[in-house]
Each structure stands twice: as structure tokens, then as C-alpha cells.
Scaffold this active site. Structure first.
Site, PDB file in Angstrom:
ATOM      1  N   ILE A 163       0.834  -1.216   0.000  1.00  0.00           N
ATOM      2  CA  ILE A 163       0.000   0.000   0.000  1.00  0.00           C
ATOM      3  C   ILE A 163       0.864   1.259   0.000  1.00  0.00           C
ATOM      4  CG2 ILE A 163      -1.954  -1.101   1.162  1.00  0.00           C
ATOM      5  CD1 ILE A 163      -1.121   0.442   3.740  1.00  0.00           C
ATOM      6  N   ASP A 164       2.157   1.110   0.343  1.00  0.00           N
ATOM      7  CA  ASP A 164       3.023   2.292   0.516  1.00  0.00           C
ATOM      8  C   ASP A 164       3.457   2.949  -0.796  1.00  0.00           C
ATOM      9  OD1 ASP A 164       2.845   1.595   3.168  1.00  0.00           O
ATOM     10  OD2 ASP A 164       4.765   0.537   3.193  1.00  0.00           O
ATOM     11  N   SER A 189     -13.311  24.227  10.244  1.00  0.00           N
ATOM     12  CA  SER A 189     -12.789  22.867  10.441  1.00  0.00           C
ATOM     13  C   SER A 189     -11.634  22.679   9.460  1.00  0.00           C
ATOM     14  CB  SER A 189     -13.867  21.832  10.175  1.00  0.00           C
ATOM     15  OG  SER A 189     -14.219  21.851   8.811  1.00  0.00           O
TER      16      SER A 189
HETATM   17  O1  F6P Z   1       4.585  -1.698   4.491  1.00  0.00           O
HETATM   18  C1  F6P Z   1       3.213  -1.760   4.506  1.00  0.00           C
HETATM   19  C2  F6P Z   1       2.678  -1.294   5.818  1.00  0.00           C
HETATM   20  O2  F6P Z   1       1.276  -1.277   5.743  1.00  0.00           O
HETATM   21  C3  F6P Z   1       3.181   0.082   6.282  1.00  0.00           C
HETATM   22  O3  F6P Z   1       2.483   1.159   5.724  1.00  0.00           O
HETATM   23  C4  F6P Z   1       2.999  -0.037   7.762  1.00  0.00           C
HETATM   24  O4  F6P Z   1       3.956   0.739   8.423  1.00  0.00           O
HETATM   25  C5  F6P Z   1       3.268  -1.487   8.028  1.00  0.00           C
HETATM   26  O5  F6P Z   1       3.021  -2.179   6.826  1.00  0.00           O
HETATM   27  C6  F6P Z   1       2.448  -2.089   9.129  1.00  0.00           C
HETATM   28  O6  F6P Z   1       2.934  -3.352   9.351  1.00  0.00           O
HETATM   29  P1  F6P Z   1       2.449  -4.300  10.519  1.00  0.00           P
HETATM   30  O7  F6P Z   1       1.080  -4.755  10.155  1.00  0.00           O
HETATM   31  O8  F6P Z   1       3.438  -5.412  10.487  1.00  0.00           O
HETATM   32  O9  F6P Z   1       2.455  -3.479  11.763  1.00  0.00           O
END
Ligand code: F6P
Length: 307
Positions: A112-113, A200
Site C-alpha cells: 500500500i506504501d 474545520s
Molecule cells: O509496508 C506496509 C505497511 O502497511 C506500512 O504502511 C505499515 O507501516 C506497516 O506495513 C504495518 O505493518 P504491521 O502490520 O506489520 O504493523
């Protein structure tokens, strides 16, 4: 990811190639959790988030002896090509694996990043953004009715892609993200201004940046602004749900292209999108973190929220 697993499997079966699914990513490779997959195994999964194969962050794969074990397991199962789907951890693993062993690999970017170098798109990004903007829409009802300022924290793993795009698309007044130097004093003035005129406002904060939305709130609280400010940390709702059209389409394109590339004898590449078109790059490119091309969105956010 499910839509992509389906595309890989169905393309292979179309070309009479057998497919094995590896459970829980590199963990499954190390533990020999490798199962043959059939047509029906991917029926009705296209519309579900997550991955039917499971996934894991696998520390053992950092060890050379574990990677050797993984390679032996692939050989044991007569596998002669590997397709990986995942984010930076997956790519780092695939890249090193591809240098050490003689097995063709094609990497598909799925996170998703949207922070993988060598592609302008990673699977999951659009679905996560849709979830974020729909959450911000809902939060706006309270924000507008109570004349409040909301700090909405989004995910991103040290990348501001989600925050930046969500800020434009949700009409936020400001965005906090790792790629720019944050000026808390400037934000404080904007918040004061909004409170003074009883407006807001939405401020999108990338997780981890300046300690996250709660840290920003703490800072603002010190200036007596606590009453009008609320924090909403969106968390893992961003990582699930029905994939959007864009994710399903790209999942199909990436999955099919990865299989065809292996059939053509290509190896150690990643498939991605560049200028909207499918593009293959060396898999090692993904070892570097992706950069954000459209930082000029920052100006747009400000232009559209001045009052
Ligand atoms: O790398 C994808 C991601 O969704 C990041 O945006 C987030 O920091 C991380 O994974 C969360 O990972 P976890 O579910 O292991 O805490």
C-alpha cells in the site's frame, strides 16, 4: 494480492505450466510449505483483500544458510521459476536470492506504501487511498459540525506517498510527510488561524513522521489548542478490503506479464508501471527506496485550501 495470485495461476494454466503456492512468503520457502495449486484454488478470490497464501515478515531469510535451504526446497519441488509479490522486504530478499542462486525470479510490486523504486505503482496503493479518503469524508461530518481540526494519521512506512495523495484527494489543509522538512511552528499558525475563524480542517500525518499524529497534537496542546483538535489514527483498515478497479486491473497485468517473462527466459526482473505502461527493470533496482515524483502536489494542497 489475491487478484494477482489468480492472474499468475490462470496464466500458467493457460500455458500448461504447473503452479505451486508458497505459504507465508519466505517462511514457507524455508519450511517447505509449498503446495500445488489448481484452477479452483483461485476461484472467487479476486474481490478479497489480503492473500490466500498468507504472508509474514521473515527474519530468517536474512541468513545465507536459510536462503540455501529455501533454494533446496524449490529444487526438491522441481520449481524452475519464482514469482514474488510484495513490498521492500520482499524485493530485498528476492534481489539477494537472485544473485546467489541460479533460479529465474520476477518480482511484482505489492504494497500500500507505493515506495518501490523502478515502478510508479504498487498493488494495494489505490485501494488504501480509497479507504483513507472515505474515512476522511466520514470524519469531516464531525469536523464540520464541531468546527474542529483533525489530525488524521495514515500508514506509509517512511514514505509519504499515501499521505500526499490522500491529502490532495480529501481536500486536506496540510500534510506531514517524511520527504519534506516539517515546520511545526507554521502548522501551529495555520491551526490557530482556522480556530480563530471557527473553521474545520483536515491535516494528514504520515505515520512515524514527527512521531505521528499524537505527537503533533501534544505539541499543539502546549499552545493551548487542545480543545479544538482531535486525532484519528486510521491503522490497519488501510491494509484490507475489496480491491479497487485500478488494483484489480494492475494485478491482472502484472501477474500475466510476470509469467510470460519467465516463459521467455527472462530472469531477475521486476515488473512495474512507468508512464502508465508496463515496464521491466532489473530486480536489484528495487533495493533502493522509491522517490516521490509529484512533490508539486504540496503547492496544490496549499493553493486549494487558502482562505
Ligand atoms: O509496508 C506496509 C505497511 O502497511 C506500512 O504502511 C505499515 O507501516 C506497516 O506495513 C504495518 O505493518 P504491521 O502490520 O506489520 O504493523
Amino acid at each position: 494480492m489475491n487478484a494477482c495470485i489468480r492472474a499468475v495461476l490462470r496464466t500458467c494454466l493457460y500455458h500448461n505450466i504447473g503452479v505451486f503456492g508458497i505459504l507465508d512468503g519466505y517462511n514457507g520457502l524455508i519450511k517447505d510449505q509449498i503446495q500445488e495449486m489448481k484452477y479452483k484454488d483461485v476461484s472467487n478470490i479476486l474481490q478479497s483483500g489480503g492473500t490466500i497464501l498468507g504472508t509474514a515478515r521473515c527474519k530468517e531469510f536474512h541468513e545465507e544458510k536459510m536462503r540455501k535451504l529455501a533454494f533446496d526446497n524449490l529444487n526438491k519441488n522441481n520449481i524452475d521459476g519464482l514469482i514474488t509479490i510484495g513490498g521492500d522486504g520482499t524485493f530485498k530478499g528476492a534481489s539477494i536470492f537472485s544473485k546467489e542462486f541460479d533460479l529465474p525470479i520476477i518480482g511484482i510490486p505489492g504494497t500500500i506504501d507505493n515506495d518501490i523504486n523502478g515502478t510508479e505503482y504498487t498493488l494495494g496503493f489505490d485501494t488504501a487511498l480509497n479507504t483513507i479518503i472515505s474515512a476522511v469524508d466520514n470524519i469531516r461530518d464531525t469536523a464540520a459540525s464541531h468546527h474542529r481540526i483533525f489530525l488524521v494519521e495514515v500508514m506509509g512506512n517512511n514514505s509519504g506517498q499515501l499521505a500526499l495523495h490522500a491529502a490532495v484527494a480529501s481536500g486536506a489543509r496540510e500534510v506531514f510527510m517524511p520527504e519534506k522538512n516539517e515546520d511545526l511552528a507554521e502548522i501551529r499558525e495555520k491551526v490557530k488561524q482556522a480556530i480563530a475563524v471557527n473553521r474545520s480542517s483536515m491535516i494528514i500525518v504520515s505515520e512515524g513522521e514527527v512521531g505521528g499524529a499524537n505527537k503533533v497534537k501534544q505539541y499543539l496542546d502546549e499552545y493551548g489548542l487542545a480543545d479544538k483538535i482531535r486525532v484519528s489514527v486510521l491503522g490497519h483498515i488501510q491494509r484490507g478490503g475489496r480491491p479497487s478497479f485500478r488494483d484489480r486491473l494492475n494485478a491482472a497485468l502484472f501477474g500475466e506479464a510476470a509469467v510470460v517473462a519467465l516463459m521467455q527466459g527472462k530472469s531477475n526482473l521486476m515488473v512495474g508501471l512507468m508512464d502508465g505502461k508496463l515496464k521491466f527493470n532489473d530486480i536489484s533496482m528495487a533495493e533502493e527506496k522509491g522517490t516521490i515524483e509529484n512533490m508539486d502536489y504540496l503547492k496544490l494542497i496549499r493553493k486549494l485550501s487558502v482562505y
